[in-house]
Design a protein around this motif. Structure first.
Motif, PDB file in Angstrom:
ATOM      1  N   MET A  90     -22.264  25.434   6.221  1.00 50.94           N
ATOM      2  CA  MET A  90     -21.380  24.949   5.154  1.00 50.94           C
ATOM      3  C   MET A  90     -20.698  23.641   5.555  1.00 50.94           C
ATOM      4  O   MET A  90     -20.615  22.693   4.771  1.00 50.94           O
ATOM      5  CB  MET A  90     -20.334  26.001   4.804  1.00 50.94           C
TER       6      MET A  90
ATOM      7  N   ASP B  49     -23.150  20.923   5.350  1.00 53.54           N
ATOM      8  CA  ASP B  49     -23.406  20.542   3.954  1.00 53.54           C
ATOM      9  C   ASP B  49     -22.274  19.680   3.391  1.00 53.54           C
ATOM     10  O   ASP B  49     -22.517  18.733   2.649  1.00 53.54           O
ATOM     11  CB  ASP B  49     -23.594  21.798   3.079  1.00 53.54           C
ATOM     12  N   ILE B  50     -21.048  20.019   3.761  1.00 53.08           N
ATOM     13  CA  ILE B  50     -19.895  19.226   3.287  1.00 53.08           C
ATOM     14  C   ILE B  50     -19.991  17.801   3.846  1.00 53.08           C
ATOM     15  O   ILE B  50     -19.821  16.814   3.120  1.00 53.08           O
ATOM     16  CB  ILE B  50     -18.554  19.888   3.702  1.00 53.08           C
TER      17      ILE B  50
ATOM     18  N   MET C  36     -22.716  15.921   2.138  1.00 54.54           N
ATOM     19  CA  MET C  36     -22.284  15.502   0.799  1.00 54.54           C
ATOM     20  C   MET C  36     -21.373  14.273   0.889  1.00 54.54           C
ATOM     21  O   MET C  36     -21.397  13.396   0.019  1.00 54.54           O
ATOM     22  CB  MET C  36     -21.560  16.665   0.110  1.00 54.54           C
ATOM     23  N   LEU C  37     -20.605  14.193   1.970  1.00 55.59           N
ATOM     24  CA  LEU C  37     -19.736  13.019   2.164  1.00 55.59           C
ATOM     25  C   LEU C  37     -20.545  11.768   2.509  1.00 55.59           C
ATOM     26  O   LEU C  37     -20.033  10.658   2.432  1.00 55.59           O
ATOM     27  CB  LEU C  37     -18.723  13.286   3.289  1.00 55.59           C
TER      28      LEU C  37
END
Lengths: 180, 164
Positions: free
Chosen positions: A24, A27-28, A31-32
């Motif tokens: 997770m 993934d964060i 995404m950034l």
């Protein structure tokens, strides 16, 4: 115009024994815009990556094995073989009680994020580390980022320098504020 | 290798800032609501995996505890697994909008952490916690629940204090 952070320029090492938590976080960061994220599930693997260098920010869980995340911070800050003693570190942990916050701070972590976390709370710490880096302090028993956060305006008399207005006898002590 | 003798101030390193901060690309230094929403989607995408993952862990723990005879204490190894799993659930529950899971898991973690010599009461209290976690997950009770959930949490904490 407002400042932005280009995360594609930031290299991360994330350490967590839990695969879901690690995924997770990865993934964060993706995404950034981060495209360099090294992952480790324990202390030894994290050490291998740290010894290679090329890391800008470490995000680690405290509860890792065989040594814990704070010992990892200790290595970075105090070991002669550490490649970057000023490496910014975020301790992201489920051990969120006050003593653990103090422990992380006193061992030189830059930021502390308690799990469960929100993306917003994590982002604020990342943003602070990148956009507003703090100065470091080397003192007997401590090496790490400056631990004082707030710049509180002081209305009393200056005591640390030579104060021309200091009353005789007790140089520099503001008589009103000294009654504590 | 902390400083020896004198206190020394070292200027904040600025190379990372120089490299990453700009006025054109990336996320704002302060997130806009749209940017926050975009990031929140990443968490939501992992939500099903979280539910499945934790569900499997709880099921395994329940089965293991169910195999114990009446009055039998859990093994130290089992207590170790309970501590680790409880911490994991505590750390992730709230992120996936299950703060009640986090609170029950915290109660379980605190309880299991103080077990040095496991006894039969530990099996009972741990089992109640795991059943409660299971129900919250199975019923998808997001948020802190209502009065019943608050009472349940209070009862678990009280039992944890009483039966060590």
């Amino acid at each position: 115009m407002a400042e932005k952070i280009d995360f594609s320029k930031v290299r991360f090492l994330i350490v967590d024994p839990n695969p879901l938590a690690l995924q997770m976080l990865n993934d964060i960061l993706s995404m950034l815009g981060a495209n360099y994220v090294r992952r480790a599930t324990d202390y030894d693997k994290a050490m291998d990556v740290l010894k290679e260098g090329n890391i800008d920010i470490l995000i680690t869980e405290r509860e890792i094995t065989p040594k814990n995340g704070i010992e990892l911070v200790d290595y970075i800050r105090n070991d002669p073989s550490s490649r970057d003693r000023l490496l910014p570190v975020i301790v992201l942990t489920a051990r969120s009680e006050e003593p653990f916050v103090h422990e992380a701070r006193d061992h030189g972590a830059n930021e502390f994020v308690a799990k469960p976390y929100t993306v917003d709370s994590l982002y604020k710490r990342l943003s602070a580390i990148i956009a507003y880096p703090r100065q470091y302090v080397s003192a007997p028993g401590y090496f790490g980022p400056e631990r004082r956060r707030k710049q509180v305006p002081f209305n009393g008399t200056e005591r640390r320098g030579v104060d021309q207005n200091a009353p005789p006898g007790r140089a520099g002590v503001d008589q009103k504020t000294a009654k504590t | 290798m902390a400083g020896k003798g004198k206190v020394q101030i070292i200027q904040a390193p600025t190379d990372l800032r120089k490299r990453a901060v700009n006025f054109k690309t990336g996320f704002g230094v302060i997130l806009s609501p749209q940017e926050t929403q975009k990031l929140q989607l990443v968490v939501e995408r992992s939500s099903d995996e979280f539910t499945r993952n934790i569900g499997e862990k709880l099921k395994a723990l329940r089965e293991e505890l169910g195999q114990l005879d009446d009055g039998e204490a859990p093994s130290k190894a089992m207590v170790g697994r309970i501590v680790a799993d409880a911490l994991e659930i505590k750390g992730l529950g709230g992120t996936f909008k299950f703060p009640l899971l986090t609170q029950i898991a915290k109660s379980l973690h605190d309880y299991a952490m103080q077990i040095s010599e496991p006894n039969a009461w530990n099996t009972v209290i741990v089992s109640h916690h795991i059943d409660a976690l299971y129900v919250v997950l199975a019923q998808r009770i997001t948020g802190l629940g209502g009065r019943i959930e608050a009472e349940l949490l209070k009862a678990l904490r009280a039992a944890s204090t009483k039966f060590k």
